[in-house]
Design a protein around this motif. Structure first.
Motif, PDB file in Angstrom:
ATOM      1  N   UNK A  21      -7.932  -0.361   0.302  1.00 41.98           N
ATOM      2  CA  UNK A  21      -7.047  -0.732  -0.901  1.00 41.98           C
ATOM      3  C   UNK A  21      -5.747  -0.371  -0.718  1.00 41.98           C
ATOM      4  N   UNK A  22      -4.837  -1.117  -1.342  1.00 41.36           N
ATOM      5  CA  UNK A  22      -3.439  -1.069  -1.037  1.00 41.36           C
ATOM      6  C   UNK A  22      -2.941  -0.552  -2.371  1.00 41.36           C
ATOM      7  N   UNK A  23      -1.880   0.442  -2.378  1.00 47.44           N
ATOM      8  CA  UNK A  23      -1.389   0.958  -3.932  1.00 47.44           C
ATOM      9  C   UNK A  23       0.154   0.720  -3.995  1.00 47.44           C
ATOM     10  N   UNK A  24       0.875   0.403  -4.928  1.00 44.58           N
ATOM     11  CA  UNK A  24       2.172   0.699  -4.756  1.00 44.58           C
ATOM     12  C   UNK A  24       3.092   1.739  -5.067  1.00 44.58           C
ATOM     13  N   UNK A  25       4.010   2.096  -3.898  1.00 45.63           N
ATOM     14  CA  UNK A  25       4.746   3.147  -4.056  1.00 45.63           C
ATOM     15  C   UNK A  25       5.939   2.770  -5.027  1.00 45.63           C
ATOM     16  N   UNK A  26       6.399   3.955  -5.571  1.00 46.65           N
ATOM     17  CA  UNK A  26       7.640   3.677  -6.257  1.00 46.65           C
ATOM     18  C   UNK A  26       9.128   3.186  -5.451  1.00 46.65           C
ATOM     19  N   UNK A  27       8.841   3.459  -4.252  1.00 41.48           N
ATOM     20  CA  UNK A  27      10.156   2.601  -3.337  1.00 41.48           C
ATOM     21  C   UNK A  27      10.094   1.155  -3.104  1.00 41.48           C
ATOM     22  N   UNK A  28       8.536   0.700  -3.557  1.00 43.35           N
ATOM     23  CA  UNK A  28       8.602  -0.780  -3.569  1.00 43.35           C
ATOM     24  C   UNK A  28       7.582  -1.222  -2.385  1.00 43.35           C
ATOM     25  N   UNK A  29       7.269  -0.281  -1.467  1.00 43.19           N
ATOM     26  CA  UNK A  29       6.281  -0.546  -0.544  1.00 43.19           C
ATOM     27  C   UNK A  29       4.937  -0.368  -0.973  1.00 43.19           C
ATOM     28  N   UNK A  30       4.113  -0.880  -0.204  1.00 35.55           N
ATOM     29  CA  UNK A  30       2.536  -0.684  -0.510  1.00 35.55           C
ATOM     30  C   UNK A  30       1.841   0.459   0.354  1.00 35.55           C
ATOM     31  N   UNK A  31       0.963   1.181  -0.120  1.00 32.77           N
ATOM     32  CA  UNK A  31       0.438   2.191   0.799  1.00 32.77           C
ATOM     33  C   UNK A  31      -1.066   2.242   0.696  1.00 32.77           C
ATOM     34  N   UNK A  32      -1.642   2.346   1.785  1.00 29.76           N
ATOM     35  CA  UNK A  32      -3.181   2.241   1.723  1.00 29.76           C
ATOM     36  C   UNK A  32      -3.506   3.677   2.643  1.00 29.76           C
ATOM     37  N   UNK A  33      -4.809   4.237   2.228  1.00 33.86           N
ATOM     38  CA  UNK A  33      -5.240   5.403   3.094  1.00 33.86           C
ATOM     39  C   UNK A  33      -5.436   5.054   4.453  1.00 33.86           C
ATOM     40  N   UNK A  34      -5.318   6.054   5.526  1.00 29.86           N
ATOM     41  CA  UNK A  34      -5.478   5.920   6.866  1.00 29.86           C
ATOM     42  C   UNK A  34      -6.801   5.824   7.262  1.00 29.86           C
ATOM     43  N   UNK A  35      -7.310   4.778   7.465  1.00 23.16           N
ATOM     44  CA  UNK A  35      -8.801   4.926   7.568  1.00 23.16           C
ATOM     45  C   UNK A  35      -9.353   5.413   9.270  1.00 23.16           C
TER      46      UNK A  35
END
Length: 206
Positions: A21-35
């Motif tokens: 799943x992707x989540x919003x970073x405060x900087x405006x990018x999206x982050x997801x856990x490195x599987x």
């Protein structure tokens, strides 16, 4: 783009394709856990608060936040926890090596470790270049950025700062004001520019 990995249920053997799943970073990018591809999933038997969260580093700005640990529900009823790579993958040696290889790749020559004990604020150097590599668990602060900038100024050299844990907001502001390139080492050890001076350095030596 979030990574997709194959996951096999240890209970029934059914195979799945799982995308983090992707989540919003405060900087405006999206982050997801490195599987981690190829590592077996584990069945969730008992839940604890600490097991529910994983630290994820934003590759765009270096910020670290806690997000829900990736899980997958199998048709057989099992809840599977998908393996995640640690956010600080690598020792101090690994971090310095990865930073040095990157600097060599973008065109700097004869990048070597600073003589031991390392000079204050310098871990790597080359002709016309000084660099610091922070492998600590806490984001780099403005004082570290200023120390590197002063060393570069004294030697009339280009500077570059690499961090495993990212940077405080104050450090990023100070780096922007001083023109210090900031890079974050992602979980795979790849340096990513996180401010304008770093992006310029990357482009100018590509």
């Amino acid at each position: 783009m979030a990574k997709t990995v194959p996951v096999r249920c240890p209970d029934c053997g059914l195979g799945h394709q799982f995308t983090a799943p992707a989540y919003p970073c405060p900087c405006g990018s999206t982050v997801s856990a490195p599987l981690v591809a190829g590592s077996p999933a584990t069945r969730v038997v008992r839940r604890t608060w600490d097991d529910e969260w994983v630290t994820v580093s934003c590759s765009a700005c270096g910020r670290q936040d806690q997000w829900p640990r990736p899980e997958l529900g199998c048709q057989c009823g099992a809840i599977l926890r998908v393996p995640v790579r640690p956010v600080t993958a690598g020792t101090t040696y690994d971090a310095r090596r990865d930073a040095a290889l990157y600097l060599l790749a973008i065109g700097f020559r004869n990048v070597v470790r600073a003589q031991a004990p390392p000079e204050a604020g310098i871990d790597l150097r080359g002709p016309g270049l000084v660099a610091q590599v922070d492998s600590g668990a806490s984001p780099a602060d403005p004082r570290a950025v200023e120390c590197l900038w002063l060393n570069a100024l004294h030697e009339s050299a280009v500077s570059a700062f690499f961090s495993l844990a990212g940077y405080t907001d104050e450090a990023r502001e100070r780096a922007d004001a001083l023109g210090v390139p900031l890079f974050v080492l992602d979980p795979a050890g790849t340096p990513r520019p996180v401010n304008g001076p770093a992006a310029d350095l990357d482009r100018s030596h590509a």
